[in-house]
Design an enzyme around this catalytic site. Structure first.
Site: not given
Lengths: 486, 508
Positions: A230, A264
C-alpha cells in the site's frame, strides 16, 4: 522442526540467517512452530483473538488518544473517526462474518466433473509480516491485523518507530491481549527492518512509500513471498469550471488538511482553470478560517507534522510557486499552516514528490482534456478526485485515467465503506484490503476437487491408446461444448 | 527491446484495446486462428515434444478453445461496474467497483505445454483490455516460431507482439517496465522475475512448480488408483507441472502398485512403449541427462530404459526410495515415479509438511475423513482427491501455487481479474452540502457520537424511515441548541434533504 535435507526440496526453515546473529530468530521460530501446531485454525481461536483486539481498543482508548496526540497532535474527534472507530468497525465486521468467510466456496463443475465435489478452501498462509507507517498508526497496524488474524495466520507486527507514542502502546499493551504464541510486535528502525526482511515470511503486508516498497518486494522475491504494497503518490484533484467553488473548497480542504495533510489518499494537488482558481482561492480561505479559526495554530482540530525531518522537508516546499493562503510555520511546534500555493511549475519539488503535508498546490489547465493528459503523464496515483456538476465530466475522468481509487465530488469518503477494497495500482501499490478483502488477502485460495473413487468407466475416454474412433468422438464431444479439458 | 515495448505501450495509450467490442473481436480472431491454423499449430507442438496430434489437440488446443468460448460468453458481464453495499453516509451516492486494464502485460511461457501456457493467459489479458508482450519459451522452438508467425496475422499487430529469444533476451526484456508479469516456469527463474519486477513495482503472477505428492491409502481400489496415476504421471512424458511427482504409501502396498502401474502402462502404450504414438519424448538433451542422473543408485522396479538419440525415457517406477537422494530433492519433470514408503498417514502428512508447499497434492482413499484430514493438515496450490490433474480442468477454479510453488492464480475469470485493476469508485453529488457539516471542524462531543453512529451502522433500507425520524429529531435539537441565528436556513435545508431522501427511497 525437521532437519535440513541436502537440496532445495526439503524446507530449510526459510533459509534463515545464521543463528544468533539475527535478533528476530527466536521470535519467528516460536511463531512458526505455533502455526504448525494448528492452534490458529479453529474459528473460535480466531474469534477470541478478534474479541481481545476489540477489548484492547475499548480498554485503552485514553492511552491511544494520548499517544495519537503525542505523535500527531490528533484531536479526539479525528482519532475516533480516522483510527479507533474504523478499527472497531473492522473487528465487528470480521466477527460477524468470520464463519461465512471461512467457509469453503463451492466451485461450479462442468460436464466431466459433475459428479465431483468442488470447492475453494481458504487457508492461512502461515507466518505473516505487517509493516505499518506512522500517519495513521493505530488504523494501519490494526486493520491489516484484523484480517490476518481472521484468516488464521500467526502475525509479526512492525509498527513505525517514528510514531513513538503509538509504537509504545502497541508494543507494551497489545501483546497482553493477544495469544503471544501466535503474535509478536517487533521494534526498530531501518536497520532492524532490513534484518527482519532477511527472514522468510509467508506473506508481507507493507504500507509506506514506493521507495521502501521496492526494497520490501526485492527482499520478498528472495523467498518467493507474496506481498501487498500500500504505497502512495501524488493524488490529483481536478476541479471543473462547472462547480460551486465554496462546496468544492469545503470538501477539498477537509480532506487535504485532515491529519495535517499526512494522508496517503489526500488530494495532493489541484488541477483547474485560472478562472476557477480565482473563485476557489477566496472560498478556500473562507473554509480554512471557518474550520480552524483566524489562528489555525491554536485550533485543536489541526494536526502537527510527525517529526523535524518531515517538517523541514515541508517547509522547503513552501518556497515553491507563490503562497496564496497560509505559508506560516513554527519549528518548535512542528506546525505548518494550511497552505495553498499558486503559480507552481511542474518541475518544482512540490510537484515532484508526494507532499504529505498541509500544502495544496494549484496547477492550471485549460480544461478536462489537458487535466487528463497531465495526470496520465505521471505515475498512477493512489487516489484521484474529480469535481463537477456534470456527471459526464466525472465519468470521463474516471474512464480515461487510472488510479487506486476514485472519488467523484468528494474526497476519500469511500474509506468509510468496507464493501469497497482499498489498494493502489502501478507505483501506488499492488493488492488490496479492508473488510473481507483483508481476509482474502491473507488467505491462500486452494482449489480442491474430490472425484468419485469409482465410476472408472467414465474415465476410459481419456486413456490411451487413442483409436481413431475415440479421437473422433472426443473431438466431437468437446468441440461442441464450452468446457476445457481432456 | 525498449523500442518494441514502447511501441506496444503507445498502442495501449491510444485506448484501442479498451472497448468491449474490440476485445471480443480480438478473441474471436484468436479463435479463428486456432481453428484455421490447427494443422500448423499441432505440427509445431508435435515436433517440439514428439507428441501425437491427438494429444496436442486434447491437451492444449481444446483447453484454449474452451477458454476463449468461456471468455466470449462472460466478458460482457465481467467488464461492467459492480455496485457495492453502502452505509448511511453514502446511501445517496453511487459506489461500485470498475474493472480497468492494467496496461502492458508480459506473459512468459513454458516449454512443456508451449501453446496452452501462452494462449490461456493471453486470452485473459486481451479480455481485460491490456496490450500484451508474449515471450514463448525458447526450448519449444517450433511453437515459439509459429506463435510469432500466426499471432500478428490474426491479432492487432501493435497491441500484441511476440518476442522470441533465450536467456539474454529475456533478461533484457525483464529490465523493461510492465504493468503485470505472468511467468510460468521454475522456482529459480521465478525469483529472478520477481526481483526484476520489484524494481518497477510490477505485480507478478508466478506459476511455478515443486514436488506434488500423491498419497495412496490402504483403503482404496488400487486398480483404479494406479490407472489414474499412470495417466497423469506419464502424460507428456512426465513433463507436467501438476503431475504426481512421487508416491507415499505403506511399504506393503509397493509391490502391488508397481504391478498395476506396469499393467496399465502396457495397456496404454503397448508392449513396446517406444513405438506408441501416444508417448512423448523429453524436450531436450539437457533435461534428458538430468532425469537420467536421478536414476543413479535407485531400485528400478520397472522401466528405466532410455535412448539418448531420441530422448526417450521409458515409464519408470522406483521403490524404497530414500528421501535424501537426488530424485527426491528436485521436481522430477519426467517419467520417473519414486515410491517413498511411510508407515501411516501421520507420517505422510509430516513428510509433506517438512517440504516446500507443492503446486498440487493428491490423495487416494475410500475414507473421506482421511482425505479431509490430508487437506486440512497440509497446504498446496490445489488438490485433487481420488484422481490427478483434474482440478486444473475446471475453469471456474483459480489455478496457482502457494509458497515456493507460486503466487497468484489464473484460469477463466481469475485471469481477467489478474490482469485488471478493480477500481473502487464513490460518486457523490455536489449538492446536499448540509449533510457534510457533521464532519467539518470545529468538532464537538455530539459530532463524535454522531460520527460513531454513522460509521458503525450499515445501510438498511427497512430501517430507513425510523432512522430518518431519529436523525431529524436529534439534528433539530442540536441545531436549535447551537445555531439559533441560522435556524431558519438549516430547517429549509433539512426539509429539502428529507424530501429528496423520501423521493429516492420511494423510487427503489
Amino acid at each position: 522442526m525437521s532437519k535440513k535435507g541436502d537440496g532445495s526440496a526439503v524446507k530449510d526453515p526459510g533459509a534463515e540467517p545464521t543463528l544468533g546473529t539475527n535478533p528476530f530468530e527466536g521470535t519467528l521460530r516460536r511463531l512458526r512452530e505455533a502455526f504448525h501446531s494448528g492452534c490458529t485454525r479453529p474459528a473460535e481461536f480466531r474469534a477470541e483473538q478478534l474479541r481481545a483486539l476489540g477489548r484492547f481498543l475499548q480498554e485503552n482508548k485514553q492511552l491511544l488518544h494520548d499517544a495519537l496526540v503525542q505523535d500527531l497532535h490528533k484531536s479526539a474527534f479525528d482519532s475516533d473517526i480516522s483510527e479507533l472507530i474504523i478499527c472497531q468497525n473492522e473487528i465487528n465486521l470480521a466477527l460477524k462474518n468470520l464463519q461465512a468467510w471461512m467457509k469453503d466456496e463451492p466451485g461450479s463443475t462442468n460436464l466431466f466433473t459433475k459428479l465431483d465435489s468442488a470447492f475453494v478452501r481458504k487457508e492461512p498462509f502461515g507466518l505473516v509480516l505487517i509493516i505499518a507507517p506512522w500517519n495513521y498508526p493505530v488504523n494501519l497496524n490494526l486493520v491489516p491485523l484484523v484480517g490476518a488474524l481472521a484468516a488464521g495466520n500467526c502475525v509479526v507486527l512492525k509498527p513505525s518507530e517514528i510514531s513513538r507514542g503509538t509504537e509504545k502502546v502497541l508494543a507494551e499493551v497489545l501483546p497482553q491481549y493477544l495469544d503471544q504464541r501466535c503474535f509478536a510486535v517487533v521494534l526498530g528502525g531501518p536497520e532492524e527492518m532490513g534484518q527482519l526482511l532477511e527472514h522468510k515470511f509467508d506473506y508481507i503486508f507493507f504500507t509506506g512509500s514506493p521507495r521502501v516498497g521496492k526494497i520490501v518486494m526485492t527482499a520478498a522475491a528472495k523467498h518467493l513471498t507474496p506481498v501487498t504494497l500500500e504505497l502512495g503518490g501524488k493524488n490529483p484533484c481536478y476541479v471543473d469550471d462547472d462547480c460551486d467553488p465554496q462546496i468544492v473548497a469545503n470538501r477539498v480542504a477537509w480532506f487535504r488538511y485532515f491529519n495535517a495533510g499526512q494522508t496517503c489518499v489526500a488530494p495532493d494537488y489541484l488541477l483547474c482553470s485560472p478562472e476557477m482558481q480565482e473563485r476557489l482561492l477566496p472560498a478556500l480561505q473562507s473554509t480554512i478560517t471557518r474550520f480552524y479559526g483566524d489562528d489555525p495554530q491554536s485550533s485543536p482540530n489541526l494536526g502537527r507534522i510527525i517529526n523535524q525531518k518531515h517538517f523541514q522537508r515541508l517547509r522547503a516546499l513552501l518556497g515553491c510557486g507563490r503562497v496564496a493562503i497560509g505559508g506560516q510555520s513554527d519549528e518548535h511546534d512542528r506546525y505548518i499552516a494550511p497552505t495553498v500555493l499558486v503559480d507552481v511549475q511542474e518541475a518544482e519539488p512540490v510537484m515532484q514528490e508526494e507532499i504529505f503535508g498541509p500544502i495544496l498546490p494549484i496547477m492550471n489547465v485549460r480544461g478536462m482534456d489537458e487535466a487528463i493528459e497531465f495526470i496520465n503523464r505521471r505515475e498512477k496515483p493512489l487516489a484521484l478526485y474529480a469535481f463537477s456538476n456534470s456527471s459526464q465530466v466525472v465519468n470521463q475522468m474516471l474512464e480515461r485515467t487510472s488510479s487506486g481509487s476514485f472519488g467523484g465530488n468528494d474526497g476519500f469518503m469511500y474509506m468509510t465503506l468496507l464493501s469497497l477494497p482499498f489498494g493502489g495500482v502501478g507505483h501506488s501499490g499492488m493488492g488490496r484490503y479492508r473488510g473481507k478483502f483483508t481476509f482474502d488477502t491473507f488467505s491462500h485460495h486452494r482449489a480442491c476437487l474430490l472425484c468419485p473413487a469409482g465410476l472408472e468407466n467414465l474415465n476410459d475416454i481419456r486413456y490411451p491408446p487413442y483409436s481413431d474412433r475415440v479421437q473422433q468422438l472426443t473431438r466431437w464431444a468437446l468441440g461442441s461444448q464450452s468446457c476445457t479439458l481432456l | 527491446m525498449e523500442r518494441e515495448v514502447q511501441r506496444v505501450r503507445q498502442a495501449f495509450l491510444s485506448g484501442r484495446s479498451r472497448p468491449l467490442r474490440f476485445r471480443l473481436q480480438q478473441l474471436e480472431a484468436l479463435r479463428r486462428m486456432v481453428q484455421e491454423r490447427e494443422k500448423d499449430i499441432l505440427a509445431a507442438i508435435c515436433s517440439d515434444l514428439c507428441k501425437s496430434e491427438f494429444n496436442a489437440y486434447s491437451q492444449e488446443v481444446i483447453s484454449v478453445l474452451g477458454e476463449i468460448d468461456f471468455m466470449l460468453e462472460n466478458l460482457p458481464e465481467w467488464v461492467t461496474a459492480k455496485p457495492v453495499k453502502k452505509n448511511l453516509l453514502t446511501m445517496l451516492d453511487e459506489a461500485y467497483l470498475q474493472p480497468q486494464p492494467l496496461g502492458v502485460v508480459l506473459i512468459i511461457g513454458a516449454w512443456n505445454y508451449p501453446f496452452l501456457l501462452i494462449i490461456q493467459p493471453l486470452i485473459g489479458a486481451i479480455a481485460a483490455g491490456n496490450a500484451v508482450i508474449i515471450k514463448p519459451s525458447e526450448l519449444s522452438e517450433n511453437t515459439a516460431t509459429i506463435l510469432a508467425k500466426l499471432l500478428p496475422q490474426y491479432l492487432d499487430q501493435d497491441l500484441y507482439i511476440v518476442i522470441n529469444g533465450g536467456v539474454e533476451e529475456t533478461t533484457e526484456l525483464l529490465k523493461q517496465r510492465f504493468d503485470h508479469i505472468l511467468y510460468t516456469g521454475n522456482t529459480t527463474v521465478g525469483k529472478i522475475v520477481m526481483e526484476a519486477a520489484a524494481k518497477h513495482l510490477t505485480p507478478v503472477t508466478l506459476e511455478l512448480g515443486g514436488k506434488s505428492p500423491c498419497y495412496i491409502d490402504k483403503d482404496c481400489d488400487l486398480d483404479i488408483v494406479c490407472r489414474r496415476i499412470t495417466w497423469g504421471k506419464y502424460m507428456n512424458c512426465g513433463q507436467t507441472c501438476i503431475a504426481p511427482d512421487y508416491i507415499l504409501c505403506e511399504a506393503s502396498l509397493q509391490n502391488q502398485i508397481v504391478q498395476k502401474i506396469k499393467e496399465t502402462v502396457k495397456e496404454f502404450y503397448g508392449e513396446n512403449v517406444k513405438e506408441s504414438p501416444d508417448y512423448e519424448r523429453i524436450i531436450n538433451r539437457r533435461h534428458f541427462k538430468r532425469i537420467l542422473s536421478l536414476l543413479e543408485g535407485q531400485k528400478i522396479a520397472f522401466g528405466g530404459e532410455t535412448d539418448e538419440a531420441t530422448r526417450y525415457i521409458a515409464p519408470t517406477v522406483l521403490t524404497d526410495v530414500d528421501p535424501k537422494t537426488k530424485v527426491m530433492q528436485e521436481e522430477i519433470f519426467g517419467p520417473v515415479l519414486p515410491i517413498v514408503p511411510v508407515n501411516n498417514v501421520d507420517e505422510a502428512i509430516n513428510f509433506i509438511n517438512e517440504r516446500e508447499k507443492p503446486l498440487a497434492l493428491y490423495v487416494f482413499s475410500h475414507n473421506n475423513k482421511l482425505i479431509k484430514r490430508m487437506i486440512d493438515e497440509t497446504s498446496s496450490g490445489g488438490v485433487t482427491g481420488n484422481d490427478v490433474i483434474m482440478h486444473f480442468m475446471l475453469n471456474s477454479f483459480p489455478f496457482g501455487g502457494v509458497g515456493s510453488s507460486g503466487m497468484g492464480a489464473y484460469h477463466g475469470k481469475h485471469t481477467f481479474d489478474t490482469f485488471s485493476h478493480q477500481r473502487p469508485c464513490l460518486l457523490k453529488s455536489l449538492k446536499r452540502e448540509g449533510a457534510n457539516k457533521l464532519r467539518y471542524p470545529p468538532n464537538s462531543q455530539s459530532k463524535v457520537d454522531w460520527g460513531k453512529f454513522f460509521l458503525l451502522k450499515r445501510f438498511n433500507k427497512e430501517k430507513l424511515g425510523l432512522l430518518l425520524l431519529t436523525f431529524l429529531g436529534i439534528v433539530a435539537a442540536v441545531l436549535v441548541k447551537k445555531y439559533q441565528a441560522v435556524l431558519r436556513r438549516k430547517a429549509l435545508l433539512i426539509f429539502l434533504v428529507v424530501h429528496r431522501l423520501h423521493w429516492s427511497s420511494k423510487q427503489r
